[in-house]
Structure formats: structure tokens, C-alpha cells
Design a protein around this motif. Structure first.
Motif, short mmCIF file in Angstrom:
data_model
loop_
_atom_site.label_atom_id
_atom_site.label_comp_id
_atom_site.label_asym_id
_atom_site.label_seq_id
_atom_site.Cartn_x
_atom_site.Cartn_y
_atom_site.Cartn_z
N CYS A 185 0.83 -1.21 0.00
CA CYS A 185 0.00 0.00 0.00
C CYS A 185 0.87 1.26 0.00
O CYS A 185 0.58 2.21 -0.74
CB CYS A 185 -0.93 -0.02 1.20
N VAL A 201 1.49 4.38 -3.11
CA VAL A 201 1.45 5.83 -2.87
C VAL A 201 2.74 6.50 -3.35
O VAL A 201 2.70 7.58 -3.95
CB VAL A 201 1.22 6.10 -1.37
N SER A 249 -3.11 10.41 1.90
CA SER A 249 -2.81 9.17 2.61
C SER A 249 -2.69 9.41 4.11
O SER A 249 -3.16 8.59 4.92
CB SER A 249 -1.49 8.57 2.08
N TYR A 269 -4.86 7.21 6.45
CA TYR A 269 -4.14 6.22 7.25
C TYR A 269 -4.09 6.61 8.73
O TYR A 269 -4.14 5.74 9.60
CB TYR A 269 -2.72 6.03 6.73
N THR A 326 -6.35 1.79 -0.35
CA THR A 326 -5.33 2.41 -1.20
C THR A 326 -5.70 2.49 -2.67
O THR A 326 -5.52 3.55 -3.28
CB THR A 326 -3.98 1.67 -1.03
#
Length: 606
Positions: free
Chosen positions: A45, A49, A439, A443, A479
Motif C-alpha cells: 500500500c 502511494v 494518505s 491512514y 489504497t
């Protein structure tokens, strides 16, 4: 330099994922398969990114080559020159040769999907199982996942039958694959927007509040009161489970067939309980001569599961309590030193552990005072303002990225301006900062949320196997739609931009969403606008207020319950401070200028 950037990022991301997993997991005590599976999920993941900006810059260069090749042109090493207009297409330093990215994305995507939908759910049940053998754990995991897997097979089978009997549909394998990808991304996008709406507001606000010493100290007192309640509950639960283990251990003697199961349970108990129970096991009795009823293997499996859970919870609360104490002592020291006339930072509890000579030389008590008491609050405020500006840009772009004429998405404007001059460094930096911020918002919420005691990511190696695997599942499901959303914000997705241009390699493996027009033109376009409502709800703490009304104590400044818990926590900290000897080693909470800067920049992730 072709492919060098890709190789460097692959190595860097691996060590980043390994560092984060080491912070939350316990490599020494947790099963290797759990560590490897979680590491692979996190790694894939994070890799998506970090690599996606390189895919964008390579795609822009390939588009330029296609435009040049359609007219008379001449090649000159690292760039292509269009003869009539002398336009040049410079090759980016991070250019990835043709054919590599599609294979790379295909391997990464399908591996992550295999992990999130098949392997990790199975391993979750396996990790939670109290079985005493590998076969028993696998059997338990299969039974627990039968409904989970059966539901998906039933839906997929019904869809295939409908397509087969309906003459209007003539779907090929690629189209079926695209439909499966669209279904997974739709589920992920649904959860993505919920988490994004929380992170866009909470991350800037947490950094702004980080500049308020009084606020942080009051919140720490509040956490202390709540954690003490949880700690006491964990200790009581452990005592009850250990009492049950003692009874079972006394009833099942050494020559009983199930004794090996009892010994396995005893090995999972804390050392003091093992020693206490071992004193009562010096006798040897023939179990066949006794008429007592013995626990069944099924009940022992259940007890084994309870022991693993209670010991893990007890250990976690003990470690968290010590960490919270050091945090409270640190914040109280900052409050005292703010009025210091000598402008030298003085700690209440000095550490006996030798400090790093480099830190000791440069991070003197005077430097520490200026940073902690004067500069750091302003640094946090500036950082909060910058993050808030990013959040506003994201919200605006999420609501306007569907507009292509005029282009209203600010991220698309930035990328298109850089594309005209082929400034690949700017393109990659803009793409990286954009997707990195998205992200962080998503996250960090995954790291912060807590579902009672079933899912909880606790730092300092205190996260259990079930929570680690569950976080890997969430990352793998969030993701891909996150990256598609990013490509839509920057108009690099042809489905959004409606441009007849070469797609990115990442978009090409996803297939054309036109197969499901109601998703491509409906859900993907309008659902992200919901982020506005979620941001407003987060700003006014509506979720926190609802939880508080339901009886889950939340930190709210205008609540009487919060004030009572703050007073209780303050008294607990005072009591621990009186009992703590001056010579005990200090756990070093946020000590050091470098550590503070790192925490400020990446607190949302860690």
C-alpha cells in the motif's frame, strides 16, 4: 537513471513499512506469518502511494512523445524535438521504460487484493483461534470464514448466472475483471470518504491544539483517568482467567491426555502465575481412578483463547500507563519551565541512562528550553495553518474535480500548468505532496480509531495480531480507490477528464469503468462531495458528542463528566509522582529537538 528511481523507492518504502510495523508489532513474540503478512500488506500500500507520482511523470512524457511522433520530428538523445515548432520533450530523470509499470502495477494490485479478501481474513481467525495444533486452528479459521467467503461466492455466482441467461449482456473476461475491480473500489471509496472527512479536519486541529500546553495537559489527565479504569478492568479480568486456569490445572493431572493442552495454556500465562500454579502440581494421580468430570478439549480451546486475550490486554495497559505517566510528567515540566528565569530546561526525573553524545552536545538545557517553551508552539501553529490550507484545497477539489471546462480542481490546475513546461520535478513533487497528504488523512484515522478492544493499534509493540492483520486489510482496500481518487483530482484519469490521451499505467490495469456507467458517471463523481458534510460534522465534534451521550466518555471541554475525569486523572498523576523515586530511569517522551520535529511532521501517521 532509467528505473533507478523506482528501485530506490522500492527499497525506501520497504524500510519505512518495516519501521512502522516494528513500532506497533512485536517481532519477538508474534507469529512470523502474522508479521510477514502485515508487512507485505503495509509495504504494497505504501509502495503504491510512493510510485504513483513516477507513473504520472512517465505518462506525461509518453503523451508528449505521441504528440511529437504525429508530426515530423528528430530525436536527440534524452529529448525529442518537434521540427516545426522546436518543441522539446525532455525525458524525466525518473523515467521508467515502457512495459515495466503495467507489470509492476498488476503484480502489486492483485497481490494486495488477494491479501485483503482471502489471506488476511483467514489469518485473523487463525490468530484468534485457541486451538492447540495447526490443524485445529485452520479448521476453526475455515469455519469462522465460511459465511464470509460463502456470501461473496453467492453474490458472484448469482451475477454470473444472470449474465449467462440474459441475452442483452455479452461480457468478456476483461469486462468481468473490470466489474470486480469496480466493486472492490466502490466498497473502498465508501469507507475512504468517511475516513478522509475526519482526517482533513482532525489533523490540522490536533497540531493546533498541540501548541496549547494547558489543553494537552488536561487531555492527558483525562486519558489517565480512563486508562486507569481500563487497567483495573484488565487486571481483574486476568485474575478471573488465571483462577479458571488454576482450577483446570489442578483437575487435569500430568497423566491425563489433555494435560499437554493445559501445559500449552500455562506457557501463555505470566511468570508469577506459572510459579504459583506450579507449587500445587507435585502430586501424581491416576485420572481414571477419579470420578470427577474433566473439562473437554473444546472448553480448553475457549480458555486458551481467553488467556491469550487477557494477557495481551493486561500487558498493553501496563505499558501504556507507564508511557502516559512520562507524558504527563513531561507536560508538567514544560508548564513549570515556561516561567523559568534562567531559561534552562529542568526535568523533574533525571534519566540514569546515558544520553547520545551528539544530542547532549547540541541539545543543551538552554536549547531545549527555547525549543520546548518558545519555538515549538509557534512551529505547531504554522504547521496547523499549512495543513488547514491543504485541507481546504482538497475539499474544494473533491467537490469540483468533475468540471473539465473550466478546470476547477486546483490540483488539476497545478499539474496542467507544469505539464505545459514539462517540469517533471515539479510534477512529481506536486503529485507526491497531494497523495501523501490524502494518505496521511486516511491512514492516520486507521491508526487512531478503536473498536472497543477488538481493533486497536497501540504503539510501543503493544498491538495484537488480530489488529495488525485488520489494519493490513483496511490499507489494501483503501489504497486503490485512494489512488483513483487522486488521479481524478488531477484529471489524469480519462474517465474524469474526458481527454483522448494515453492513460497512466495504473489506470490501464483498472480497465474502463464505462462498463458500469452508473458507477463511473454517478457514484465516483458525486459521492466524494459528501466529504464536505463529514468535515463539518468533524469540526463541530458531532461524533464525539454522540458517543458522549451514549455513555462513552469523550474529551469535551464543556462537559461536567470531562471535568470530573480531569480532576481524577490529576490526582492519579500526583499519587504516582509521589511514589516514583527520583532515580528511576525516564522513558524519554518527546525529548530531543530532532524527535520533536519528526513528531510534528509525521504525528498523524505514528
Amino acid at each position: 537513471m532509467s528505473g533507478a528511481a523506482l528501485g530506490l523507492e522500492i527499497v525506501f518504502v520497504f524500510f519505512l513499512a518495516l519501521f512502522l510495523l516494528h513500532r506497533y508489532g512485536d517481532f519477538k513474540k508474534q507469529h512470523r506469518l502474522v508479521i510477514v503478512a502485515t508487512l507485505l500488506a503495509w509495504y504494497l500500500c505504501f509502495l503504491i502511494v510512493f510510485i504513483l507520482p513516477l507513473d504520472v511523470s512517465t505518462t506525461i512524457y509518453n503523451r508528449c512523445k505521441l504528440a511529437v511522433n504525429s508530426s515530423p520530428a528528430e530525436s536527440n538523445g534524452s529529448y525529442v524535438t518537434l521540427a516545426p515548432s522546436k518543441q522539446r520533450c525532455f525525458k524525466p530523470w525518473s523515467y521508467i521504460p515502457d512495459g515495466i509499470m503495467p507489470i509492476f502495477w498488476r503484480v502489486v494490485y492483485w497481490t494486495s487484493q488477494f491479501l485483503t479478501w482471502i489471506l488476511l481474513p483467514f489469518m485473523q481467525s487463525y490468530a484468534r483461534s485457541g486451538g492447540f495444533s495447526i490443524t485445529g486452528k485452520i479448521k476453526t479459521a475455515l469455519i469462522e470464514n465460511a459465511i464470509y467467503y460463502g456470501t461473496y461466492l453467492l453474490i458472484f455466482g448469482a451475477f454470473l448466472i444472470y449474465v449467462a441467461v440474459n441475452p442483452k449482456f455479452n461480457l468478456q473476461w476483461n469486462q468481468l475483471q473490470t466489474i470486480g475491480i469496480a466493486a472492490a473500489n466502490t466498497w473502498g471509496l465508501f469507507l475512504l470518504v468517511l475516513l478522509l472527512g475526519y482526517g482533513l479536519v482532525e489533523i490540522p486541529r490536533s497540531h493546533w491544539n498541540g501548541a496549547k500546553r494547558g489543553y494537552l495537559l488536561m487531555k492527558t489527565y483525562f486519558k489517565a483517568a480512563k486508562l486507569m479504569t481500563e487497567k483495573a478492568d484488565a487486571e481483574e479480568n486476568l485474575e478471573d482467567v488465571m483462577e479458571e486456569v488454576r482450577k483446570v490445572s489442578e483437575s487435569i493431572k500430568y497423566n491425563h491426555p489433555l494435560r499437554k493442552c493445559v501445559d500449552t495454556i500455562l506457557k501463555k500465562c505470566p511468570n508469577e502465575y506459572q510459579e504459583r500454579m506450579g507449587r500445587n502440581m507435585d502430586d501424581y494421580e491416576d485420572f481414571e481412578e477419579r470420578q470427577n468430570s474433566y473439562p473437554s478439549e473444546k472448553s480448553l480451546v475457549k480458555l486458551h483463547k481467553q488467556v491469550i486475550y487477557s494477557v495481551q490486554r493486561h500487558r498493553r495497559t501496563q505499558v501504556q500507563w507507564q508511557i502516559l505517566l512520562e507524558q504527563a510528567f513531561y507536560l508538567e515540566d514544560v508548564a513549570k519551565n515556561e516561567t523559568s528565569a534562567t531559561r534552562q530546561f529542568v526535568h523533574t526525573f533525571q534519566s540514569q541512562e546515558p544520553e547520545n553524545k551528539f544530542v547532549q552536545y547540541f541539545y543543551t538545557p538552554t536549547v531545549e528550553w527555547y525549543w520546548e517553551c518558545l519555538l515549538r508552539p509557534w512551529f505547531y501553529r504554522v504547521l496547523a495553518v499549512v495543513l488547514a490550507m491543504f485541507s481546504v484545497i482538497v475539499v474544494w477539489s473533491e467537490c469540483t474535480f468533475f468540471s473539465t471546462n473550466p478546470v476547477l480542481s486546483l490540483f488539476a490546475v497545478f499539474i496542467q500548468l507544469a505539464e505545459k513546461t514539462y517540469n517533471y520535478i515539479y510534477i512529481e513533487m506536486a503529485c507526491f505532496l497531494t497523495i501523501f497528504f490524502l494518505s496521511i488523512c486516511v491512514y492516520s484515522t486507521v491508526f487512531r480509531i478503536r473498536v472497543f478492544n477488538y481493533y486497536y493499534l497501540a504503539s510501543h509493540h503493544q498491538t495484537d495480531a488480530y489488529s495488525l492483520l485488520f489494519s493490513g486489510m483496511l490499507f489494501c482496500r483503501l489504497t486503490p480507490p485512494l489512488c483513483l481518487n487522486f488521479l481524478g483530482l488531477t484529471h489524469m484519469d480519462a474517465t474524469i477528464s474526458h481527454r483522448d490521451a494515453q492513460p497512466t499505467a495504473y489506470t490501464s490495469i483498472m480497465g474502463s469503468m464505462r462498463v458500469l456507467s452508473f458507477i463511473a458517471d454517478g457514484f465516483y463523481i458525486y459521492y466524494p462531495m459528501l466529504v464536505v458534510i463529514l468535515c463539518i460534522a468533524t469540526y463541530f465534534s458531532l461524533g464525539t458528542r454522540c458517543l458522549n451521550l451514549l455513555g462513552f466518555q469523550q474529551f469535551m471541554g464543556d462537559s461536567e463528566m470531562t471535568s470530573d475525569l480531569i480532576d481524577e486523572g490529576k490526582e492519579l498523576i500526583r499519587r504516582e509522582k509521589r511514589e516514583k523515586p527520583k532515580s528511576l530511569p525516564k522513558l524519554n517522551f518527546e525529548v530531543g529537538m530532532a524527535h520533536s520535529l519528526l513528531l510534528a511532521g509525521t504525528a498523524a501517521i505514528f
